[in-house]
Write an enzyme that holds these catalytic residues in place. Structure first.
Site, PDB file in Angstrom:
ATOM      1  N   PRO A   2       0.709  -4.321  -1.466  1.00  0.00           N
ATOM      2  CA  PRO A   2       0.704  -3.798  -2.587  1.00  0.00           C
ATOM      3  C   PRO A   2       0.639  -2.796  -3.610  1.00  0.00           C
ATOM      4  O   PRO A   2      -0.796  -3.756  -3.472  1.00  0.00           O
ATOM      5  CB  PRO A   2       1.235  -5.576  -3.007  1.00  0.00           C
ATOM      6  CG  PRO A   2       0.523  -6.124  -1.979  1.00  0.00           C
ATOM      7  CD  PRO A   2       0.654  -5.241  -0.527  1.00  0.00           C
ATOM      8  N   GLU A   3       1.298  -2.124  -4.002  1.00  0.00           N
ATOM      9  CA  GLU A   3       0.475  -1.138  -5.330  1.00  0.00           C
ATOM     10  C   GLU A   3       0.943  -2.373  -6.278  1.00  0.00           C
ATOM     11  O   GLU A   3       1.626  -2.705  -6.779  1.00  0.00           O
ATOM     12  CB  GLU A   3      -0.340  -0.280  -5.153  1.00  0.00           C
ATOM     13  CG  GLU A   3      -0.640   0.613  -3.709  1.00  0.00           C
ATOM     14  CD  GLU A   3       0.373   1.661  -3.485  1.00  0.00           C
ATOM     15  OE1 GLU A   3      -0.358   2.535  -4.230  1.00  0.00           O
ATOM     16  OE2 GLU A   3      -0.099   2.133  -1.807  1.00  0.00           O
TER      17      GLU A   3
END
Length: 280
Positions: A2-3
């Site tokens: 997750p960015e």
DNA sequence: AGGTGGACCCGAACGC
DNA sequence: TGCGTTCGGGTCCACC
């Protein structure tokens, strides 16, 4: 992993589910999640709070309460949130927490590698915590070329390492760093301070474009990431560099190469993104 | 002070 | 087939 685009997608999925609801039951089954605080104590403090908003800053999710307090969730690498409108959830060995809402629905937190964190903040304390750690939001008007140029000045580290530094710009991780550098035709090992004004402006633009495209496609699903409704992101189908070792560059057909930069796997096109020496 | 590398995790991929 | 080893990724922290 997750960015910014993945966390923003989770935020958009969760906000309508959580806003206006009150937490009636909270169970935390992993002491790592809340450490150094006792998970039972955190669960008790969460209970009874009414949620007014779900925000995002960089890769942090901020669940805001009517009280002014906030729960800050960081998914790190393998954290994910799953909403269950009817409150029923299938068994999951990697489930670490479940919250039940006053309408009978539930949200479960899953984290294979247990790097994720849940931190509780008193009213007013969360902004300072985030501002201490994060630079400007890349998709906001605050991330100007001038601000970006100042952040790169006198930094002798590789440009990739500098854009992974959350103080430079918030929310860029390993995937979008490689994608932005590929789009900008900049070698990941270039010394940050040595970028020309044009390159700085270009990289600012491609960081924004790569992240924006990621948000549009609801993030990239590689292994663990999924939306709160269980669906998958689509950005992985548009990767130009990340994970594409040996595959032809989408611009020049030269095989993508893989190196290590700051200990991170790094993919780039050796022809489009000239090496530090050749680029002088 | 800025840069670097290890620790934290654990499943998947890899090597023999 | 089976077992041991390596890898990865965000953030923090120790060390230079």
């Amino acid at each position: 992993m997750p960015e910014l685009p993945e966390v923003e997608t989770v935020r958009r999925g969760l906000e309508p589910v959580l806003a206006g609801r009150t937490l009636v039951d909270v169970r935390i089954s992993d002491s790592r999640l809340t450490r150094p605080h006792d998970p039972l104590a955190v669960a008790m403090r969460l209970c009874g709070n009414r949620i007014v908003a779900v925000d995002r800053r960089g890769k942090y999710l901020i669940v805001r309460f009517e009280s002014g307090g906030a729960l800050v969730i960081h998914l790190r690498m393998t954290g994910s949130l799953r909403s269950a409108p009817d409150g029923s959830l299938p068994d999951d060995t990697h489930r670490r927490a479940v919250v039940t809402l006053d309408n009978g629905s539930a949200v479960a937190y899953r984290d294979v590698r247990r790097f994720g964190t849940w931190d509780l903040f008193e009213p007013g304390a969360v902004e300072q915590y985030l501002d201490d750690r994060l630079g400007p939001e890349p998709l906001s008007g605050r991330f100007t070329t001038a601000v970006f140029a100042r952040a790169l000045a006198r930094r002798r580290a590789p440009i990739k390492s500098v854009i992974l530094d959350q103080k430079t710009v918030a929310g860029v991780g390993n995937i979008y760093a490689d994608e932005a550098l590929w789009r900008a035709k900049i070698h990941p090992l270039r010394e940050a301070a040595a970028l020309t004004d044009v390159e700085v402006a270009t990289l600012r633009r491609t960081i924004r474009a790569a992240l924006q495209r990621g948000v549009e496609l609801q993030g990239s699903t590689l292994r663990d990431y999924a939306l709160p409704d269980g669906e998958y992101g689509g950005m992985q189908n548009e990767f130009k560099a990340y994970g594409r070792e040996g595959e032809p560059c989408a611009r020049c057909r030269t095989p993508i190469e893989k190196i290590k930069v700051g200990g991170r796997g790094t993919w780039y096109c050796p022809r489009c993104q000239r090496s530090p020496r050749e680029a002088v």
